[in-house]
Design an enzyme around this catalytic site. Structure first.
Site, PDB file in Angstrom:
ATOM      1  N   CYS A 276      13.905   4.889  -0.570  1.00  0.00           N
ATOM      2  CA  CYS A 276      12.886   5.400   0.573  1.00  0.00           C
ATOM      3  C   CYS A 276      11.931   4.555   0.887  1.00  0.00           C
ATOM      4  CB  CYS A 276      12.134   6.597  -0.365  1.00  0.00           C
ATOM      5  SG  CYS A 276      13.133   7.906  -1.080  1.00  0.00           S
TER       6      CYS A 276
HETATM    7  C1  UGA Z   1       9.236   7.071  -3.726  1.00  0.00           C
HETATM    8  C2  UGA Z   1       7.809   7.552  -3.757  1.00  0.00           C
HETATM    9  O1  UGA Z   1       7.082   7.197  -5.054  1.00  0.00           O
HETATM   10  C3  UGA Z   1       7.703   9.143  -3.884  1.00  0.00           C
HETATM   11  O2  UGA Z   1       6.529   9.541  -3.710  1.00  0.00           O
HETATM   12  C4  UGA Z   1       8.466   9.292  -2.481  1.00  0.00           C
HETATM   13  O3  UGA Z   1       8.744  10.922  -2.605  1.00  0.00           O
HETATM   14  C5  UGA Z   1      10.100   8.983  -2.557  1.00  0.00           C
HETATM   15  O4  UGA Z   1      10.178   7.767  -2.700  1.00  0.00           O
HETATM   16  C6  UGA Z   1      10.689   9.419  -1.413  1.00  0.00           C
HETATM   17  O5  UGA Z   1      10.272   9.347  -0.336  1.00  0.00           O
HETATM   18  O6  UGA Z   1      11.633  10.502  -1.478  1.00  0.00           O
HETATM   19  P1  UGA Z   1      11.155   6.509  -5.492  1.00  0.00           P
HETATM   20  O7  UGA Z   1      11.919   5.605  -4.343  1.00  0.00           O
HETATM   21  O8  UGA Z   1      12.047   7.508  -6.215  1.00  0.00           O
HETATM   22  O9  UGA Z   1       9.551   7.254  -4.882  1.00  0.00           O
HETATM   23  O10 UGA Z   1      10.442   5.388  -6.287  1.00  0.00           O
HETATM   24  P2  UGA Z   1       9.100   4.780  -6.848  1.00  0.00           P
HETATM   25  O11 UGA Z   1       8.914   5.257  -8.329  1.00  0.00           O
HETATM   26  O12 UGA Z   1       7.931   5.007  -5.796  1.00  0.00           O
HETATM   27  O13 UGA Z   1       9.494   3.210  -7.087  1.00  0.00           O
HETATM   28  C7  UGA Z   1       9.906   2.440  -5.863  1.00  0.00           C
HETATM   29  C8  UGA Z   1      10.006   0.879  -6.285  1.00  0.00           C
HETATM   30  O14 UGA Z   1       8.873   0.183  -6.141  1.00  0.00           O
HETATM   31  C9  UGA Z   1      10.923   0.696  -7.562  1.00  0.00           C
HETATM   32  O15 UGA Z   1      11.966  -0.173  -7.015  1.00  0.00           O
HETATM   33  C10 UGA Z   1      10.002   0.048  -8.433  1.00  0.00           C
HETATM   34  O16 UGA Z   1      10.542  -0.887  -9.433  1.00  0.00           O
HETATM   35  C11 UGA Z   1       8.919  -0.937  -7.477  1.00  0.00           C
HETATM   36  N1  UGA Z   1       7.579  -0.868  -8.010  1.00  0.00           N
HETATM   37  C12 UGA Z   1       6.747   0.357  -8.100  1.00  0.00           C
HETATM   38  C13 UGA Z   1       7.026  -2.095  -8.077  1.00  0.00           C
HETATM   39  O17 UGA Z   1       7.822  -2.978  -7.711  1.00  0.00           O
HETATM   40  N2  UGA Z   1       5.765  -2.345  -8.288  1.00  0.00           N
HETATM   41  C14 UGA Z   1       4.899  -1.416  -8.647  1.00  0.00           C
HETATM   42  O18 UGA Z   1       3.781  -1.599  -9.035  1.00  0.00           O
HETATM   43  C15 UGA Z   1       5.380   0.019  -8.757  1.00  0.00           C
END
Ligand code: UGA
Length: 447
Positions: A276
């Site tokens: 996403c």
């Molecule tokens: C994301 C959004 O958080 C959801 O709200 C949304 O509904 C979803 O996309 C979607 O469009 O379907 P998701 O892709 O499952 O969800 O994952 P996240 O938990 O948001 O993590 C995204 C990435 O960011 C991961 O690779 C994580 O390691 C990274 N991240 C997260 C960081 O590098 N630093 C942070 O502080 C937080």
């Protein structure tokens, strides 16, 4: 109780189908992939999502059905959710072919039945797609005009992998966009949410943009944190993890001791992956170019993110400039913990760079198997399942995914005579817990 069909049984489609069935609706999931349909009928979920297999298994014998006939499903239901893929093209724009094909077939069926129906666009589509592409395709295929017992609404999903069922059943908001406000309300009512959950009924373009703006905000916070971390490390005695702990205490983020969960997007590290955030940021950036709007902020968010694997390699090379005789372990292939999803994982560009630098690369992940490693890399790495084996032989351990298992690293390497270098791409470990430690966002003197 409503009769609902769901076109596409990927992550979003199957979670939506199983959850709507658990609420008592009669749901038919449709997929062109016959094997997938058979698996669902047997109660088998083709990917890893906590709780989904139980939910599918418990509803599949009652009110959750699966078929490969879109026509049968649509003809027997009143609402169709379209939850097919919208993959990225190399220029960042999204490919709407699957959406177009699905809505054409839905339209064709609705033309034949002539029955009242609501088509719900659940797939993530760039603002304007429903007006420009979906509605004309449905009208052409059905020979009917939207508004006349035929409604099209946009209903973006806000599920997070790993907590998708909880997110679906207890959402933070319901967004439904359409010119047909009555149909929008009927779709919102399907979710049977508590009165306290805000329901936003908007135009279709606004609903589409809410989804993109939500994800690009998160992506922006992550790239912001990564930029602050790199700058801090270069400037001196500054620890990015402490900086962000301090930032999180701002009254904008913490009230009465409770930190808003957006504070969890301020962790510097390897950057964002998944299906996403990278894709949505790229698509909105491409829309900027298409509409002649300068979107430098979004472009930087992507560039900073693409650069994270290089930054990790730099940390490795700072401590160990020659990798030609080194066994380097890349710990974590999933784009985040508690999922087996490797899409846009920063692990693979890091593996490529390590191979280019002459390292012998070992990969590890508690859930992901070797078959998920891109073919061009698969035969050049050794994939191990047992973390203690990796810890025993690696000269360098690079943490890419925040899997809880990696907290055991200090203990697993404690007995080794020559301590391996640990490069912590997620700042999981206490820098003092291992003798030879480097971490993203630490002042250089710690190295
Ligand atoms: C994301 C959004 O958080 C959801 O709200 C949304 O509904 C979803 O996309 C979607 O469009 O379907 P998701 O892709 O499952 O969800 O994952 P996240 O938990 O948001 O993590 C995204 C990435 O960011 C991961 O690779 C994580 O390691 C990274 N991240 C997260 C960081 O590098 N630093 C942070 O502080 C937080």
């Amino acid at each position: 109780m409503s009769r609902i069909s769901i076109v596409g049984t990927g992550y979003v489609g199957l979670v939506t189908g199983a959850c709507l069935a658990s609420l008592g609706h009669d749901v038919t999931c449709v997929d062109v992939d016959v094997e997938r349909v058979d698996a669902i009928r047997r109660g088998v979920v083709p990917f890893h999502e906590p709780g989904l297999d139980q939910l599918v298994a418990s509803t599949v014998s009652r009110n959750l059905h699966a078929t490969s006939s879109l026509e049968d499903a649509v003809a027997a239901t009143d609402v169709t959710f379209v939850a097919v893929g919208t993959p990225s093209r190399p220029d960042g724009t999204i490919n709407l072919d699957q959406v177009r094909a699905a809505v054409k077939e839905v339209g064709g069926t609705l033309g034949r039945t002539g029955k009242s129906h609501i088509v719900v666009i659940k797939s993530t589509v760039v603002p304007g797609s429903t007006e420009r592409t979906v509605i004309p395709a449905i009208e052409e295929a059905s020979g009917r005009s939207v508004g006349n017992e035929l409604a099209v609404v946009v209903n973006p999903e806000f599920l997070t992998e790993g907590t998708a069922i909880e997110d679906f059943l207890h959402p933070d908001r319901i967004v439904v966009g359409s010119t047909d406000k009555e149909a929008a309300r009927r779709v919102a009512d399907l979710f049977e949410v508590d009165e306290s959950v805000p329901v936003l009924i908007t135009s279709s373009g606004t609903a589409e943009m809410i989804k993109y703006a939500s994800n690009t905000l998160l992506a922006t916070l992550i790239s912001f944190s990564n930029q602050i971390a790199d700058l801090g490390s270069a400037m001196g005695d500054i620890d990015a993890a402490e900086v962000m702990s301090g930032v999180r205490l701002s009254r904008y983020l913490t009230r009465g001791g409770e930190t808003a969960s957006i504070g969890s997007f301020l962790e510097a590290g390897c950057g964002f992956g998944g299906s996403c955030l990278p894709k949505d940021t790229a698509a909105l950036t491409a829309e900027g170019a298409r509409h002649g709007v300068e979107v430098g902020l979004l472009r930087s968010v992507l560039e900073i993110n693409t650069d994270r694997p290089a930054r990790l390699l730099e940390l490795v090379l700072e401590a160990q400039p020659d990798l030609s005789k080194s066994k380097v372990a890349v710990l974590g292939l999933a784009f985040k913990p508690d999922t087996d999803d490797v899409r846009e994982s920063p692990a693979f560009p890091l593996v490529s760079r390590l191979l280019e630098a002459g390292a012998e690369v070992i990969t590890h992940d508690p859930v992901v198997g070797a078959e998920s490693i891109p073919v061009e890399l698969r035969h050049q790495v050794k994939h191990l399942k047992d973390l203690s084996e990796v810890a025993a032989i690696a000269d360098v351990l690079v943490i890419v995914t925040r899997w809880a298992e990696y907290l055991k690293i200090p203990e697993l390497i404690a007995y080794r005579e020559e301590a391996p270098l640990v490069v912590d791409g997620r700042r999981m470990l206490d820098p003092k817990a291992v003798p030879n430690y480097r971490g993203i966002g630490l002042p250089r003197r710690h190295g």
